[in-house]
Design a protein around this motif. Structure first.
Motif, short mmCIF file in Angstrom:
data_model
loop_
_atom_site.label_atom_id
_atom_site.label_comp_id
_atom_site.label_asym_id
_atom_site.label_seq_id
_atom_site.Cartn_x
_atom_site.Cartn_y
_atom_site.Cartn_z
N LEU A 220 0.83 -1.26 -0.07
CA LEU A 220 0.00 0.00 0.12
C LEU A 220 0.90 1.24 -0.12
N ASP A 221 0.28 2.35 -0.64
CA ASP A 221 0.96 3.59 -0.42
C ASP A 221 0.60 4.42 0.98
N PHE A 222 -0.34 3.96 1.49
CA PHE A 222 -0.74 4.87 2.81
C PHE A 222 -1.64 4.06 3.57
N VAL A 223 -1.39 4.15 4.90
CA VAL A 223 -2.51 3.31 5.84
C VAL A 223 -2.94 4.32 6.69
N PHE A 224 -3.97 4.34 7.21
CA PHE A 224 -4.75 4.90 8.19
C PHE A 224 -5.04 3.63 9.26
N LEU A 225 -4.61 4.09 10.56
CA LEU A 225 -4.92 3.01 11.50
C LEU A 225 -6.14 3.49 12.45
N CYS A 226 -7.16 2.92 12.52
CA CYS A 226 -8.47 3.49 12.96
C CYS A 226 -9.03 2.19 13.97
N THR A 227 -7.86 1.79 14.79
CA THR A 227 -8.51 0.87 15.69
C THR A 227 -7.89 1.45 17.01
N ASP A 228 -8.49 0.74 18.12
CA ASP A 228 -7.93 1.06 19.68
C ASP A 228 -7.40 -0.47 20.27
N SER A 229 -6.87 -1.05 19.35
CA SER A 229 -6.18 -2.47 19.92
C SER A 229 -4.68 -2.12 19.89
N HIS A 230 -3.97 -2.37 21.03
CA HIS A 230 -2.62 -2.36 21.12
C HIS A 230 -1.88 -3.58 20.14
#
Length: 328
Positions: free
Chosen positions: A275-285
């Protein structure tokens, strides 16, 4: 979109070294690690060719001595990298591939295929305005990216979307090349719940057209107050299905690969590498640890917009402060 990735310092050094001898043509060798699953190359090292390695060199072309090519392909260092999936790429300092390149690559491509038949070799050309790459001996180009404080597409595809009237105000802000860069990105969103679903709506309207979505959960009644696009009839439906529906409602031409799965699983985490870009939208460590590891190891720009965690005294953890710019 996959392609060739330089770290910001590596590209600056490579470009400066190649262009230092202008107007003479310059050559060099870039060692890269190739991931066949995502068709992504990571530049590991770049070596400028010494003057003694040239058989011919002037202002329009350069030819390397056959003995030098053999040395590069057979040296212990190259052999070690080759076992790890890295192969040499010849690079030059003019702005685009020419008829001279087309002719010169034929013999070199044949030799490299015989020497390392499983290798994926690239030819690169550098100029003051960017870099282009293609599978050596062919016309098949691959994107070239510079990853650092800014994500820069060095080989802008002028055919990519950028002239659509809906993006007129964005073009005024980013320029046509900036809009083309946005529209060429392959973006991953890990977690399509409260923050991820809103993020997807904005990315689609911004002009992103290629998505990979990862989330294992289904819609619950308690999600409806914050899950963009979801209604009571969606309870029990996968969040991925709702996200895909919302993206296509905004842009029917968008490409969406939805994975109802957990990113901590190795085969799912591997999807992020190309991927060229990732958005991490979780609350999991656990998911945060996996995604951040991939971001550093594979030069994947990542922004963490998951739930904010606080230390005693109200200070936020520095890991959650992230910024990124997209350039062309």
């Amino acid at each position: 979109m996959s392609g060739l990735r330089f770290s910001w310092p590596a590209y600056r050094r490579a470009s400066a070294d190649l262009l230092a001898s202008a107007p003479l043509e310059s050559c060099g060798v870039a060692y890269s690690v190739h991931d066949p699953h995502t068709d992504t190359w990571l530049v590991d090292d770049v070596e400028t060719v010494a003057a003694s390695a040239y058989e011919h060199r002037d202002e329009v072309s350069a030819t390397l001595r056959p003995a030098f090519i053999v040395e590069v392909a057979t040296c212990p260092r190259a052999g070690t990298k080759r076992r790890a999936g890295a192969y040499p790429s010849v690079r030059q300092s003019h702005p685009r591939f020419s008829a001279v390149d087309d002719a010169g690559e034929v013999a070199l491509a044949g030799y490299l295929r015989r020497r390392a038949p499983k290798g994926e070799h690239l030819a690169l050309v550098f100029s003051q305005v960017g870099c282009r790459a293609r599978r050596i001996g062919t016309a098949q180009e691959v994107p070239v990216w510079q990853v650092g404080q800014r994500l820069v597409l060095l080989s802008s595809d002028k055919s990519a979307e950028g002239g659509d009237v809906r993006y007129d105000r964005q073009v005024r802000a980013f320029g046509a090349d900036g809009q083309r860069a946005i529209s060429s990105l392959k973006v991953g969103v890990v977690g399509v719940g409260g923050t991820g679903s809103v993020m997807l709506q904005q990315l689609t309207r911004l002009g992103v057209r290629d998505f990979v979505l990862i989330d294992p959960d289904v819609v619950e009644t308690t999600n409806l107050n914050r899950l963009a696009g979801a209604g009571p009839s969606d309870v029990g439906t996968s969040k991925i299905a709702v996200a895909e529906r919302e993206i296509h409602a905004c842009s029917s031409a968008s490409r969406v690969r939805g994975l109802r799965a957990d990113v901590v699983d190795a085969n799912i985490a591997a999807e992020l590498v190309g991927l060229d870009f990732v958005f991490l939208c979780t609350d999991s460590h656990a998911s945060r640890a996996v995604v951040c590891h991939i971001a550093y190891q594979y030069l994947v720009p990542t922004i963490d917009i998951g739930h904010e965690h606080y230390r005693p005294g109200g200070r936020s953890h520095p890991h959650h402060r992230a910024r990124a710019n997209v350039g062309s």
